[in-house]
Design a protein around this motif. Structure first.
Motif, short mmCIF file in Angstrom:
data_model
loop_
_atom_site.label_atom_id
_atom_site.label_comp_id
_atom_site.label_asym_id
_atom_site.label_seq_id
_atom_site.Cartn_x
_atom_site.Cartn_y
_atom_site.Cartn_z
N ALA A 80 -5.99 13.72 0.19
CA ALA A 80 -6.56 14.75 1.06
C ALA A 80 -6.57 16.11 0.34
CB ALA A 80 -5.77 14.80 2.36
N ASP A 96 -0.02 4.54 2.60
CA ASP A 96 -0.06 4.34 4.04
C ASP A 96 0.67 5.40 4.84
OD1 ASP A 96 2.39 3.57 3.10
OD2 ASP A 96 2.59 1.81 4.40
N GLU A 97 1.48 6.23 4.16
CA GLU A 97 2.23 7.27 4.85
C GLU A 97 2.09 8.59 4.09
OE1 GLU A 97 6.23 5.93 5.18
OE2 GLU A 97 5.79 4.42 6.71
N PRO A 98 2.32 9.73 4.75
CA PRO A 98 2.20 11.03 4.08
C PRO A 98 3.12 11.16 2.87
CG PRO A 98 2.28 11.32 6.46
CD PRO A 98 2.59 9.87 6.19
N ASP A 151 0.85 -1.18 0.00
CA ASP A 151 0.00 0.00 0.00
C ASP A 151 0.89 1.24 0.00
OD1 ASP A 151 -1.89 1.95 0.28
OD2 ASP A 151 -2.73 1.21 2.17
N LYS A 155 -2.99 11.50 3.12
CA LYS A 155 -3.11 11.41 4.57
C LYS A 155 -4.10 10.31 4.93
CE LYS A 155 -2.05 16.27 5.61
NZ LYS A 155 -2.55 17.54 6.21
N ASP A 156 -3.76 9.53 5.92
CA ASP A 156 -4.65 8.48 6.42
C ASP A 156 -5.11 7.55 5.31
OD1 ASP A 156 -4.49 9.59 9.01
OD2 ASP A 156 -6.10 11.01 8.52
N GLY A 157 -4.20 7.22 4.38
CA GLY A 157 -4.51 6.25 3.36
C GLY A 157 -5.40 6.74 2.24
N ALA A 158 -5.56 8.07 2.09
CA ALA A 158 -6.44 8.61 1.05
C ALA A 158 -5.89 9.93 0.54
CB ALA A 158 -7.85 8.79 1.60
#
Length: 429
Positions: A382, A344-346, A341, A377-380
């Motif tokens: 932003a 998973d990180e910024p 994935d 951010k937070d897997g999506a």
């Protein structure tokens, strides 16, 4: 096509070798202007290209009327007499190839109603974001057949089908673009194409500036394929290697990318648009590993370049249409490796880039505008990012690959995942 045998009987009296590349096909295309069909057209195409070889001199000619093959043959022979002789060791001998058609689906119907259904699906998807307005789009459906023959007795036929769609949308000053293509019925997703184009237009509005600096960056398959095709892939071309125009020349067996990367051409993938059992010169195709676990394994060659370099053709000859002469290319250029994935990180996610054609393929230096970039951010995805550029050296950047996304997609002749890099130079404000 009995006339092909007549062509060889005539041609073999006058030259040592010759080949015939013949195409026939039908297509329908429809274009959108905003949400209305502005043009729908259909066509029936045919074409013939003849290449002759005599005492190392290569001549060629093409026509869109195969019935005029005699004049086309005369022109090819006449052109060959003016050519400069070169190293030549013969056209390929015939082999027994599988009879299946890798890129043909008889369920694909070439008619305006099919195009209309695809356009309606994209418009329906775009309506998911009502603040985004469709500016343009298109749908195309085609089927065709290639007949290849040479004076050594090779006789090959390949059938092809393709469906392609695209849509562009705008919201305020922000635009969004998406596309899809496939050679199999039902494989394209018009609703998703429309939805994604409208999503990027809608969500990119109101982007914020990013300070200049080094950031983790995720290039979408579209963005990565654009840079890959303009910089790295030309360095794998045997002709560029032979002429001293490849930065990878002399590096076989050396590390040229991160060890998590492998790059190869796989021409036998079922239901994939670039697949073929034979290349544009009648050479049987095979998987060609360029980079394996970061290490350079080899380059691509067609017949002419291979003979000059003292190599064997890798089955990498392609044509840009029936009138185009064979040149080194690839069929399905795949980027692969361990998947995970990447959101998973910024990081900064880049949907596409503008200006990839301005990159320097010799040095690898590039500077491109990021199109539809977002903070991850937070897997999506932003907040959108505004007015920033990526810059650096693309060859060096391959060592900075830290992860490959789980899902690959076809971008033209490339099959690539999202690719994550660390410490990429971003020029913002």
């Amino acid at each position: 096509m009995a006339w092909i045998e007549d062509l060889f009987k005539e041609g073999e009296k006058r030259v040592e070798e010759l080949e015939v590349y013949c195409f026939s096909g039908t297509s329908v295309s429809a274009d959108l202007k905003q949400s209305h069909v502005s043009l729908c057209s259909s066509s029936v195409e045919s074409g013939l290209c003849i290449r002759t070889i005599n005492k190392g001199k290569i001549g060629s000619s093409s026509t869109n009327d195969p019935g005029q093959w005699q004049a086309c043959l005369d022109a090819a022979i006449a052109g060959g007499k003016l050519a400069t002789p070169q190293e030549w060791r013969g056209l390929p001998d015939p082999v027994i190839l599988p009879s299946t058609h890798l890129t043909y689906d008889p369920r694909i119907i070439v008619e305006p109603a099919t195009a209309q259904t695809l356009l309606d699906g994209m418009l329906e998807g775009a309506a998911t974001y009502p603040d985004a307005m469709v500016t343009s789009g298109g749908a195309g459906i085609s089927v065709g057949e290639i007949t290849f023959a040479n004076s050594h007795g090779a006789r090959y036929i390949s059938r092809h089908s393709e469906v392609s769609i695209s849509l562009e949308a705008i919201s305020g000053q922000s635009t969004g673009y998406e596309f899809d293509n496939a050679c199999v019925h039902g494989r394209v997703n018009p609703h998703r194409v429309g939805e994604q184009a409208a999503f990027f237009a809608s969500r990119s509005a109101g982007g914020k500036d990013v300070p200049s600096g080094e950031y983790d960056v995720i290039l979408s398959p579209m963005a990565y394929a654009d840079l890959l095709s303009g910089i790295f892939v030309p360095a794998l071309n045997g002709r560029n290697v032979l002429q001293g125009r490849s930065k990878l020349a002399g590096k076989i067996g050396e590390s040229v990318t991160s060890p998590i990367l492998s790059m190869f051409d796989d021409p036998h993938l079922k239901d994939t648009s670039g697949s073929t059992w034979f290349d544009a010169e009648g050479t049987p195709t095979r998987r060609l590993d360029f980079v394996k676990n970061g290490v350079l394994n080899g380059f691509a060659y067609d017949l002419k370049t291979a003979y000059k370099a003292g190599k064997q053709s890798t089955g990498s000859a392609v044509r840009g249409g029936f009138a185009g002469l064979p040149a080194i290319g690839h069929h399905n250029f795949v980027v692969d490796g361990k998947r995970e994935d990447v959101l998973d990180e910024p990081a900064i996610y880049v949907h596409s880039v503008v200006g990839a054609h301005t990159a320097n393929p010799l040095s690898g230096d590039f500077s491109v505008e990021m199109s539809n970039p977002f903070w991850v951010k937070d897997g999506a995805l932003a907040e959108p990012v505004r007015g920033a550029m990526l810059t650096g050296n693309f060859f060096d950047l391959q060592y900075q690959v830290t992860a490959l996304g789980k899902e690959s997609r076809a971008v033209g002749s490339f099959i690539v995942p999202p690719v994550k890099f660390n410490k990429v130079r971003v020029i913002g404000k």
